[in-house]
Design a protein around this motif. Structure first.
Motif, PDB file in Angstrom:
ATOM      1  N   ASP A  47      14.628   2.886   5.607  1.00 20.86           N
ATOM      2  CA  ASP A  47      14.314   1.461   4.523  1.00 20.86           C
ATOM      3  C   ASP A  47      15.398   1.135   3.944  1.00 20.86           C
ATOM      4  O   ASP A  47      15.076   0.500   2.513  1.00 20.86           O
ATOM      5  CB  ASP A  47      12.382   1.666   3.602  1.00 20.86           C
TER       6      ASP A  47
ATOM      7  N   ARG B 247       9.805  -3.767   4.337  1.00 16.83           N
ATOM      8  CA  ARG B 247       8.976  -4.314   3.348  1.00 16.83           C
ATOM      9  C   ARG B 247       7.840  -3.616   3.511  1.00 16.83           C
ATOM     10  O   ARG B 247       7.868  -2.642   4.432  1.00 16.83           O
ATOM     11  CB  ARG B 247       7.517  -5.648   4.057  1.00 16.83           C
ATOM     12  N   ALA B 248       7.103  -3.345   2.950  1.00 18.57           N
ATOM     13  CA  ALA B 248       6.046  -1.977   2.466  1.00 18.57           C
ATOM     14  C   ALA B 248       4.696  -1.900   3.226  1.00 18.57           C
ATOM     15  O   ALA B 248       4.473  -1.134   3.956  1.00 18.57           O
ATOM     16  CB  ALA B 248       5.325  -1.826   1.646  1.00 18.57           C
ATOM     17  N   GLY B 249       4.243  -3.436   4.091  1.00 14.94           N
ATOM     18  CA  GLY B 249       3.148  -3.792   4.731  1.00 14.94           C
ATOM     19  C   GLY B 249       3.704  -3.181   6.460  1.00 14.94           C
ATOM     20  O   GLY B 249       3.172  -2.834   7.191  1.00 14.94           O
ATOM     21  N   PHE B 250       5.142  -3.359   5.986  1.00 12.00           N
ATOM     22  CA  PHE B 250       5.422  -2.737   7.362  1.00 12.00           C
ATOM     23  C   PHE B 250       5.225  -1.589   7.796  1.00 12.00           C
ATOM     24  O   PHE B 250       5.416  -0.937   9.084  1.00 12.00           O
ATOM     25  CB  PHE B 250       6.980  -3.838   8.237  1.00 12.00           C
TER      26      PHE B 250
ATOM     27  N   GLU C  94       2.976   0.565   6.294  1.00 13.38           N
ATOM     28  CA  GLU C  94       1.854   0.312   7.003  1.00 13.38           C
ATOM     29  C   GLU C  94       1.722   0.492   8.456  1.00 13.38           C
ATOM     30  O   GLU C  94       0.790   0.936   8.820  1.00 13.38           O
ATOM     31  CB  GLU C  94       1.190  -0.016   5.944  1.00 13.38           C
ATOM     32  N   ALA C  95       1.943  -0.566   8.339  1.00 12.51           N
ATOM     33  CA  ALA C  95       1.618  -0.780  10.102  1.00 12.51           C
ATOM     34  C   ALA C  95       2.836  -0.116  11.135  1.00 12.51           C
ATOM     35  O   ALA C  95       1.679   0.051  12.483  1.00 12.51           O
ATOM     36  CB  ALA C  95       2.045  -2.748  10.779  1.00 12.51           C
TER      37      ALA C  95
ATOM     38  N   GLU D 276       0.151   2.945  11.389  1.00 14.06           N
ATOM     39  CA  GLU D 276      -1.091   2.619  12.275  1.00 14.06           C
ATOM     40  C   GLU D 276      -0.717   2.183  13.754  1.00 14.06           C
ATOM     41  O   GLU D 276      -1.470   2.969  14.963  1.00 14.06           O
ATOM     42  CB  GLU D 276      -1.727   1.502  12.139  1.00 14.06           C
TER      43      GLU D 276
ATOM     44  N   ARG E 271       1.130  -4.596  17.396  1.00 12.45           N
ATOM     45  CA  ARG E 271       0.352  -5.376  16.281  1.00 12.45           C
ATOM     46  C   ARG E 271      -0.326  -6.672  17.627  1.00 12.45           C
ATOM     47  O   ARG E 271      -1.763  -6.531  17.507  1.00 12.45           O
ATOM     48  CB  ARG E 271       0.917  -5.735  15.291  1.00 12.45           C
TER      49      ARG E 271
END
Length: 297
Positions: free
Chosen positions: A56, A63-66, A68-69, A72, A272
């Protein structure tokens, strides 16, 4: 070099230690899945460990969202890794220490080329914002390279400055890839002086990768064949820093039905998206196996 690796990695470490290293600049796609699944399989077969590194370093695109994704998606694909996750943004002191050592030994020099000249060198060569062909970074024309007798006269680290690694022109870097066999690249011909530090205080992919692979005790690096030349560059950095090179296993690049390389721009092939369409992990694995066959490698 300071050993800042978490104790949990050092105690009772298996003989085989692999890693997966996604960048949180987009959703994981089928190409990532293929490489990470291969790394997972090799670690499982060797009864070793697979570590996770969150690359990162790009402050503008990470992005923090990426993050998390990707966690998952890895869990959904049943890729097992040994915690804790390492995030490169938390390891800048290690990279700076390595840079200082290279400067002191005369292996690096400041580069004052324009931002436009250096923009795409900030990313890994396989990034969509960098190379369009496998590892096609142009050979640096040595615009800023000082004469060898003058390099030790360069001052210590200067902030807001780009730095390059001075390759030993003519040196042949040989290694036997565990998947593709013997490889050889010549410094100064196949690749030139390469960026190792950006003036915004961020290390390049090459330097960060070398430092982290050593600190994490990686014994084998599994990644795409578009990074073959990067292996030669990283071997030079490893030698300059007194580090042992891991083994390498380069995987074929996945292609679509038209023979184009799969990349983050193929949103329809993001894990995703495939999950939302009802694909199972087994079907996804079959998809990247079929793509590997089309790649012809």
């Amino acid at each position: 070099m300071s050993n800042l690796i978490p104790t949990s990695y050092r105690q009772g470490a298996a003989r085989y230690i692999g890693r997966i290293a996604p960048s949180p600049t987009g959703l994981l796609h089928l190409g990532h899945a293929a490489t990470f699944w291969t790394a997972h399989q090799r670690a499982q077969e060797a009864e070793g460990k697979l570590l996770l590194r969150n690359e990162d370093l790009d402050p503008h695109r990470s992005r923090a969202g990426f993050v998390e994704a990707m966690l998952e998606d890895l869990a959904w694909l049943c890729i097992v890794w040994t915690p804790p996750m390492v995030s490169q943004s938390e390891r800048l002191a290690l990279y700076r220490e390595a840079l200082d050592r290279l400067l002191l030994a005369g292996h690096s020099y400041p580069c004052r080329c324009s931002r436009q000249d250096l923009a795409r060198m900030a990313h890994a060569p396989h990034d969509d914002h960098a190379a369009q062909e496998p590892d096609d970074e142009r050979v640096y024309p040595n615009i800023c390279r000082p004469a060898l007798r003058e390099q030790h006269l360069e001052p210590a680290f200067q902030p807001n400055t780009n730095y390059r690694f001075r390759v030993p022109d003519g040196a042949v870097l040989r290694f036997t890839d565990r998947n593709l066999g013997p490889r050889a690249f010549t410094a100064g011909i196949d690749f030139g002086d390469f960026l190792i530090w950006r003036k915004d205080g961020v290390p390049s992919y090459q330097l960060a990768c070398v430092v982290d692979d050593a600190a994490m005790g990686i014994t084998e690096v599994v990644r795409g064949r578009d990074l073959l030349k990067s292996t030669a560059r990283q071997m030079l950095l490893q030698r300059a820093l007194g580090l042992t090179s891991p083994e390498y296993f380069h995987t074929p690049l996945l292609v679509d039905s038209e023979g184009n390389r799969l990349a983050k721009r193929h949103d329809a092939l993001a894990l995703r998206t495939l999950r939302e369409r009802g694909h199972s992990p087994e079907r996804v694995i079959a998809m990247f196996q079929a793509s590997a066959i089309r790649s012809g490698t």
